[in-house]
Design a protein around this motif. Structure first.
Motif, PDB file in Angstrom:
ATOM      1  N   TRP A  30      -2.754  -5.084   5.319  1.00 41.01           N
ATOM      2  CA  TRP A  30      -3.397  -6.392   5.233  1.00 41.01           C
ATOM      3  C   TRP A  30      -2.379  -7.529   5.245  1.00 41.01           C
ATOM      4  CZ3 TRP A  30      -8.068  -6.358   1.314  1.00 41.01           C
ATOM      5  CH2 TRP A  30      -9.054  -5.471   1.796  1.00 41.01           C
TER       6      TRP A  30
ATOM      7  N   ASP B 200       3.742  -1.913   3.414  1.00 38.27           N
ATOM      8  CA  ASP B 200       2.614  -0.999   3.580  1.00 38.27           C
ATOM      9  C   ASP B 200       1.941  -0.752   2.236  1.00 38.27           C
ATOM     10  OD1 ASP B 200       3.963   1.061   2.180  1.00 38.27           O
ATOM     11  OD2 ASP B 200       4.718   1.980   4.019  1.00 38.27           O
ATOM     12  N   CYS B 201       0.872   0.047   2.253  1.00 34.72           N
ATOM     13  CA  CYS B 201       0.097   0.244   1.037  1.00 34.72           C
ATOM     14  C   CYS B 201       0.616   1.397   0.185  1.00 34.72           C
ATOM     15  CB  CYS B 201      -1.372   0.443   1.367  1.00 34.72           C
ATOM     16  SG  CYS B 201      -2.474  -0.270   0.120  1.00 34.72           S
TER      17      CYS B 201
ATOM     18  N   ASN C 147      -6.198  -2.252   9.748  1.00 31.77           N
ATOM     19  CA  ASN C 147      -6.661  -1.722   8.472  1.00 31.77           C
ATOM     20  C   ASN C 147      -6.325  -0.237   8.335  1.00 31.77           C
ATOM     21  OD1 ASN C 147      -8.409  -2.073   6.000  1.00 31.77           O
ATOM     22  ND2 ASN C 147      -9.572  -0.467   7.022  1.00 31.77           N
TER      23      ASN C 147
ATOM     24  N   CYS D 296       0.663  -1.332  -3.645  1.00 32.28           N
ATOM     25  CA  CYS D 296       0.280  -1.716  -2.288  1.00 32.28           C
ATOM     26  C   CYS D 296       0.765  -3.135  -1.989  1.00 32.28           C
ATOM     27  CB  CYS D 296      -1.237  -1.642  -2.144  1.00 32.28           C
ATOM     28  SG  CYS D 296      -1.849  -1.995  -0.492  1.00 32.28           S
TER      29      CYS D 296
ATOM     30  N   GLY E 143      -2.019 -10.492  -3.381  1.00 33.10           N
ATOM     31  CA  GLY E 143      -2.653  -9.735  -2.304  1.00 33.10           C
ATOM     32  C   GLY E 143      -2.901 -10.624  -1.107  1.00 33.10           C
TER      33      GLY E 143
ATOM     34  N   GLU F 189      -0.048  -5.985  -0.002  1.00 37.80           N
ATOM     35  CA  GLU F 189      -1.064  -6.654   0.811  1.00 37.80           C
ATOM     36  C   GLU F 189      -0.649  -8.067   1.190  1.00 37.80           C
ATOM     37  OE1 GLU F 189      -4.624  -6.765  -1.429  1.00 37.80           O
ATOM     38  OE2 GLU F 189      -4.951  -4.603  -1.422  1.00 37.80           O
TER      39      GLU F 189
ATOM     40  N   THR G 249       3.505  -7.812  -4.743  1.00 38.17           N
ATOM     41  CA  THR G 249       2.824  -6.536  -4.589  1.00 38.17           C
ATOM     42  C   THR G 249       1.648  -6.465  -5.543  1.00 38.17           C
ATOM     43  OG1 THR G 249       3.871  -5.153  -6.285  1.00 38.17           O
ATOM     44  CG2 THR G 249       5.153  -5.585  -4.286  1.00 38.17           C
ATOM     45  N   ARG G 250       0.740  -5.501  -5.289  1.00 33.88           N
ATOM     46  CA  ARG G 250      -0.402  -5.308  -6.167  1.00 33.88           C
ATOM     47  C   ARG G 250      -0.009  -4.612  -7.469  1.00 33.88           C
ATOM     48  NH1 ARG G 250      -5.610  -5.690  -4.431  1.00 33.88           N
ATOM     49  NH2 ARG G 250      -5.956  -5.568  -6.679  1.00 33.88           N
TER      50      ARG G 250
END
Length: 528
Positions: free
Chosen positions: A444, A458-459, A419, A486, A130, A488, A502-503
């Motif tokens: 982010w 992007d998220c 954000n 997401c 992230g 980040e 990625t998350r």
């Protein structure tokens, strides 16, 4: 063996804001743009011809004219820290795929980099990479064999060492006691050293000259006094001339003399000594914000003979380090308050101007942040008592708003991500908004620009490539790639590869269709 810094008294630092004299790059006509020469060269124009001559070595810590270029004077070729160089303005080297890329590899091959973490009393599982989480990529020769390494920390609480071509582990993972948010730093002077923070409250130096990474030294957030807020280390350290610059969520800014070397057996050694530390706050800031949330999550930026850093109270400070190597105590020469949490890193251009992105969260300080904005250009050369704010861009329609991502400079355009999901192109000279794109927020991950291609995730888990070869115009989409989770983290670009975490859990390598990464040669011709 872990060695900690001894606790030393903190010097009382004055609060004077003085004028700073900078070396300013005279760029001349458009034909003499710095994109056509390296940081150690000067273009000279006669009536009919233009020649390039070698300039004298820069007499200072970090030449602002090298903004946008690879790390000046580094003996290691690559992307070595968050945003690549002392001015946080180098994003990697091409080529960048111009059509939708293939996934070269996924790391790990199955599952994800996940771990359980407790923060401020709340425990949950974190996966992947992230904010800021940019992989490093660099060339390293061992026993005559050169490989492209990637070293990065992740939310599984480990530092990973992989082959950037194949995704195979070069060294075993090095476990820390908690997750790693920030970007590791690779020693720019060729020492086999990795510098990394962690949420386990330790900032470490690891050696990589053996069969596994070994911790040579660490400092703990509690080694300092006074402290405020938290005890993580998210900041990406900067190493210049045997000194480490880094900030902590304990609200201390620290400079360490590394004393790097080798022992009789040829193993790398360090013998760190604390050269300087200072609280990241002052009484004026605490009175203005009404709390003690003043941690340093930004990464330090070095421009000429000044080191800059931001904190979560919105305070931007610059310390004069000209005499640091001779034992002269740094003194504060720049102070600016954004009014709100500033976790993004300060970015500097070739003229030494500063670009700062700030969040919009604090209702109690809106009187300030509604005036100075959420993206700012600051001129640190103004005379004492004058306002350094050159221009502002606002993203204050909703709270939380503003920017967590560090802005990027490419040519005459500043790129910033909000954000709320807006990607902005801003005129570097005037601050005029040139265009805006709506994406799946929050954004982010910090945008990067290589080969006139802007890359950002992007998220919704979609990775985007935009053509920014025509400055000032809204860039068309070159391609998108669905990765899931997401995004980040900030992507890294080197020699035909794009690495991004990625998350969802994994890190991906993206390469041009039907092309191996090593079939391309990194180019930096597009660097400012």
């Amino acid at each position: 063996m872990t060695r900690r810094l001894p606790l030393l008294p903190i010097a009382v630092v004055g609060v004077l804001v003085i004028a700073v004299t900078w070396w300013i790059d005279d760029r001349g006509s458009a034909d003499l743009a710095s994109a056509d020469r390296g940081p150690g060269e000067v273009a000279v124009q006669t009536d009919e011809t233009t020649t390039t001559t070698t300039a004298p070595p820069y007499d200072g810590w970090s030449d602002p004219a090298a903004s946008g270029q690879p790390w000046p004077n580094a003996t290691v070729e690559g992307l070595l820290t968050f945003r690549g160089n002392p001015t946080r303005s180098f994003y990697g080297a091409g080529s960048v795929p111009k059509t939708e890329p293939d996934v070269g590899f996924r790391f790990p091959e199955t599952g994800g980099m996940c771990g359980e973490s407790t923060n401020l009393g709340t425990t949950k599982v974190w996966c992947g990479m992230g904010w800021t989480g940019q992989p490093t990529i660099f060339e390293r020769s061992v026993d005559g064999v050169t490989r492209t390494w990637s070293v990065f920390g992740a939310y599984d609480g480990a530092v990973h060492f992989i082959d950037a071509d194949t995704g195979e582990r070069i060294l075993p993972d090095f476990p820390t006691g908690d997750l790693i948010k920030g970007t590791v730093t690779i020693d720019p002077d060729g020492f086999p050293l990795v510098y990394t923070g962690s949420r386990d409250n330790e900032y470490r130096i690891l050696s990589t000259d053996g069969a596994e990474a070994v911790e040579l030294w660490s400092m703990h957030a509690d080694d300092f006094s006074p402290t405020k807020w938290n005890d993580d280390w998210d900041s990406s350290g900067m190493v210049i001339d045997d000194h480490l610059f880094v900030g902590g969520e304990n609200s201390q800014f620290v400079i360490v003399k590394l004393n790097r070397g080798y022992d009789a057996a040829g193993n790398v050694t360090v013998a760190p000594e604390r050269a300087f530390n200072v609280p990241a706050w002052d009484d004026e800031l605490l009175a203005a914000i009404g709390d003690d949330t003043v941690s340093v999550e930004s990464s330090p930026t070095v421009v000429a003979n000044t080191v800059y850093f931001a904190n979560s109270g919105g305070l931007i400070q610059g310390y004069d380090i000209e005499g640091l190597a001779d034992g002269v105590t740094p003194t504060r020469t720049f102070r600016f308050w954004t009014g709100d949490d500033t976790d993004a890193s300060v970015v500097a251009d070739v003229d030494g101007m500063l670009y700062v992105a700030s969040e919009y969260e604090r209702a109690g300080t809106a009187e300030r942040s509604d005036v100075v904005g959420q993206l700012m250009k600051l001129d640190p050369t103004v005379a004492e008592g004058e306002d350094p704010l050159v221009w502002s861009v606002f993203d204050n329609d909703v709270r939380p708003g503003g920017m967590w991502a560090t802005p990027a400079i490419h040519g005459d355009v500043v790129y910033a991500a909000t954000n709320g999901g807006r990607l902005l192109g801003v005129d570097r000279a005037t601050g005029a908004e040139l265009w805006s794109k709506d994406m799946a927020g929050p954004l982010w991950g910090s945008p990067v620009v290589v080969d006139d291609v802007l890359l950002i995730g992007d998220c919704a888990g979609v990775f985007h490539a935009f053509d920014v070869s025509t400055p000032g115009e809204e860039p068309p989409t070159l391609w998108t790639k669905e990765l899931g989770g997401c995004i980040e983290a900030t992507p890294a670009v080197w020699g035909g590869r794009i690495l991004v975490g990625t998350r969802a859990g994994p890190l991906f390598s993206l390469v041009a269709p039907d092309a191996a990464p090593d079939e391309t040669t990194p180019t930096t011709a597009d660097a400012e």
